[in-house]
Write an enzyme that holds these catalytic residues in place. Sequence first.
Site, PDB file in Angstrom:
ATOM      1  CG  ASP A   1      -6.621  -5.820   6.402  1.00  0.00           C
ATOM      2  OD1 ASP A   1      -6.240  -6.024   7.582  1.00  0.00           O
ATOM      3  OD2 ASP A   1      -7.151  -4.754   6.025  1.00  0.00           O
TER       4      ASP A   1
ATOM      5  CG  ASN B   1      -0.177  -0.112   2.500  1.00  0.00           C
ATOM      6  OD1 ASN B   1       0.610   0.757   2.834  1.00  0.00           O
ATOM      7  ND2 ASN B   1      -0.369  -1.220   3.224  1.00  0.00           N
TER       8      ASN B   1
ATOM      9  CB  ILE C   1      -0.113  -6.917  14.176  1.00  0.00           C
ATOM     10  CG1 ILE C   1       0.448  -7.699  12.983  1.00  0.00           C
ATOM     11  CG2 ILE C   1       0.989  -6.639  15.198  1.00  0.00           C
ATOM     12  CD1 ILE C   1       1.442  -6.939  12.127  1.00  0.00           C
TER      13      ILE C   1
HETATM   14  O1  PMT Z   1       3.012   6.029   6.554  1.00  0.00           O
HETATM   15  P1  PMT Z   1       2.428   7.352   6.100  1.00  0.00           P
HETATM   16  O2  PMT Z   1       2.598   7.559   4.620  1.00  0.00           O
HETATM   17  O3  PMT Z   1       2.936   8.504   6.931  1.00  0.00           O
HETATM   18  O4  PMT Z   1       0.848   7.280   6.307  1.00  0.00           O
HETATM   19  C1  PMT Z   1       0.316   7.216   7.595  1.00  0.00           C
HETATM   20  C2  PMT Z   1      -0.862   6.240   7.668  1.00  0.00           C
HETATM   21  C3  PMT Z   1      -2.003   6.748   6.813  1.00  0.00           C
HETATM   22  C4  PMT Z   1      -0.438   4.842   7.201  1.00  0.00           C
HETATM   23  C5  PMT Z   1      -1.251   6.186   9.188  1.00  0.00           C
HETATM   24  O5  PMT Z   1      -1.618   7.447   9.622  1.00  0.00           O
HETATM   25  C6  PMT Z   1      -2.401   5.196   9.408  1.00  0.00           C
HETATM   26  O6  PMT Z   1      -3.567   5.501   9.237  1.00  0.00           O
HETATM   27  N1  PMT Z   1      -2.052   3.942   9.825  1.00  0.00           N
HETATM   28  C7  PMT Z   1      -2.988   2.821   9.966  1.00  0.00           C
HETATM   29  C8  PMT Z   1      -3.252   2.207   8.614  1.00  0.00           C
HETATM   30  C9  PMT Z   1      -4.164   1.010   8.677  1.00  0.00           C
HETATM   31  O7  PMT Z   1      -3.761  -0.042   8.336  1.00  0.00           O
HETATM   32  O8  PMT Z   1      -5.334   1.246   9.196  1.00  0.00           O
HETATM   33  P2  PMT Z   1      -6.466   0.072   9.375  1.00  0.00           P
HETATM   34  O9  PMT Z   1      -7.693   0.846   9.656  1.00  0.00           O
HETATM   35  O10 PMT Z   1      -6.451  -0.862   8.236  1.00  0.00           O
HETATM   36  O11 PMT Z   1      -5.982  -0.702  10.666  1.00  0.00           O
HETATM   37  C10 PMT Z   1      -6.417  -0.383  11.994  1.00  0.00           C
HETATM   38  C11 PMT Z   1      -5.327  -0.717  12.986  1.00  0.00           C
HETATM   39  O12 PMT Z   1      -5.081  -2.127  12.956  1.00  0.00           O
HETATM   40  C12 PMT Z   1      -3.992  -0.042  12.731  1.00  0.00           C
HETATM   41  O13 PMT Z   1      -3.432   0.309  13.981  1.00  0.00           O
HETATM   42  C13 PMT Z   1      -3.161  -1.142  12.045  1.00  0.00           C
HETATM   43  O14 PMT Z   1      -1.761  -0.987  12.329  1.00  0.00           O
HETATM   44  C14 PMT Z   1      -3.709  -2.400  12.697  1.00  0.00           C
HETATM   45  N2  PMT Z   1      -3.662  -3.603  11.864  1.00  0.00           N
HETATM   46  C15 PMT Z   1      -4.372  -3.695  10.717  1.00  0.00           C
HETATM   47  C16 PMT Z   1      -4.366  -4.874  10.009  1.00  0.00           C
HETATM   48  C17 PMT Z   1      -3.612  -5.964  10.490  1.00  0.00           C
HETATM   49  N3  PMT Z   1      -3.559  -7.116   9.815  1.00  0.00           N
HETATM   50  N4  PMT Z   1      -2.911  -5.850  11.620  1.00  0.00           N
HETATM   51  C18 PMT Z   1      -2.922  -4.696  12.313  1.00  0.00           C
HETATM   52  O15 PMT Z   1      -2.274  -4.587  13.374  1.00  0.00           O
END
Ligand code: PMT
Length: 410
Positions: free
Chosen positions: A279, A210, A308
């Site tokens: 994911d 991504n 995670i």
């Molecule tokens: O890296 P940059 O270019 O500075 O951009 C920053 C960002 C947009 C990546 C950052 O601000 C951000 O939003 N990070 C989270 C991105 C994300 O994966 O969001 P999510 O809504 O899909 O996940 C929710 C949470 O679960 C996050 O804390 C993620 O780290 C965690 N997660 C998600 C999927 C997974 N398989 N394991 C996880 O731990």
Amino acid sequence: MNLIGKKIVLGICGGIAAYKTPILVRRLRQAGAEVQVVMTRAATSFVTPTSIAAVSGRAPRDDLFDLQAEASMGHIELARWADCVLIAPATAHLLGQLAGGLASDLLTTLCLATRCPVMLFPAMNNVMWESRPVQANVQRLSEFGYHIFQPDSGEQACGETGPGRLPEPEDITPHVISFLNTSRMLAGLRVLITAGPTREAIDPVRFISNHSSGKQGYAFAEAALDLGADVTLVSGPVALPPPKGAHVIQVQSAEQMLSAVLSKLNSTDVFIGVAAVADYRPKEVHEQKIKRVEQGLDAIPLVANPDIIATVASSPHRPRLVIGFAAETQNTIANAEAKLIRKKLDAIIVNDVADKRIGFNGDNNAATLITATGRKFFDQRPKHWLARDLLLELSSRLTGGLAPTNPLYP
Ligand code: PMT
């Protein structure tokens, strides 16, 4: 909180906002600080050394080669004497000098020669402030560890309206008080941060990933280090230099990220998941490069990756605080609140990644901090500032304090 016993070098540059500095000196002294003013040559055209001497109780310094002043307290001694260097107003010229590492006068030499924090309050015409060279210098200075504060927006001396005003002395002083009293606020706290994307291999040359650049996660690591925390950063593949002082573990895939995180869980107080973890991953990683002609591939079967942060939050070795991020493109608050509950997090920080000015890849971000008891919006600012502001907002929870000094919902 006050400034009793604090020694501040106040740098004044040559901008119209310098007229506010005699009042700033008085406010800092009223809060208990000793203030030694250092003026640039241009600053003396806007405010007189005589008025500064009268309000500060010390002769201002403006000359690197002043033998008499050097004999009493040389510039290196001055650099060691200060608990903090505060520059207000910081002009575009000064930002450029510092970003270029120049030591062309007493003030810039001091900034290079000191180990204490340097706080910059830029003030200039709004078009200058928003110009690419100035913003690039601001970004560079943040990366170098200078602490830069957003100028106020409003009517300017030049007749234009926009961001670029020096905040009033009454508003600068509380920033200095809070800054100097929080500088080691997270000392001893062990913080584990994930950052960047993960790469899920399809074959030896292709992967699913991504747009995460790692900037927001690295900014968190740097802000936590600045506040005195022990930081471990588990980073996906990014093109950023490792934050100085952090223990960095480089990984590629979500499974590698999970195992790096689990290996550190026993010695973690706070977990912050900023990484954009894929994911899904391909069910099978092809050993050889998939050939377009031979196989006519029209689908790649996927399997779910481990979550995670949910694993961390449900672990018997759960850190005291688990903070997630949410990257949303619609229904941002509702979707983030659902993640907060589903993943059993203590707080979630949601950014709207459909807004191209913030989120993935850029230097700025805006976000809403959500906990079980409320929300707070942080408007657009450099990622470094956002990280520091969020850590300060969460300070009482991070340090486990019973009486919040910086309550989220007063
Ligand atoms: O890296 P940059 O270019 O500075 O951009 C920053 C960002 C947009 C990546 C950052 O601000 C951000 O939003 N990070 C989270 C991105 C994300 O994966 O969001 P999510 O809504 O899909 O996940 C929710 C949470 O679960 C996050 O804390 C993620 O780290 C965690 N997660 C998600 C999927 C997974 N398989 N394991 C996880 O731990």
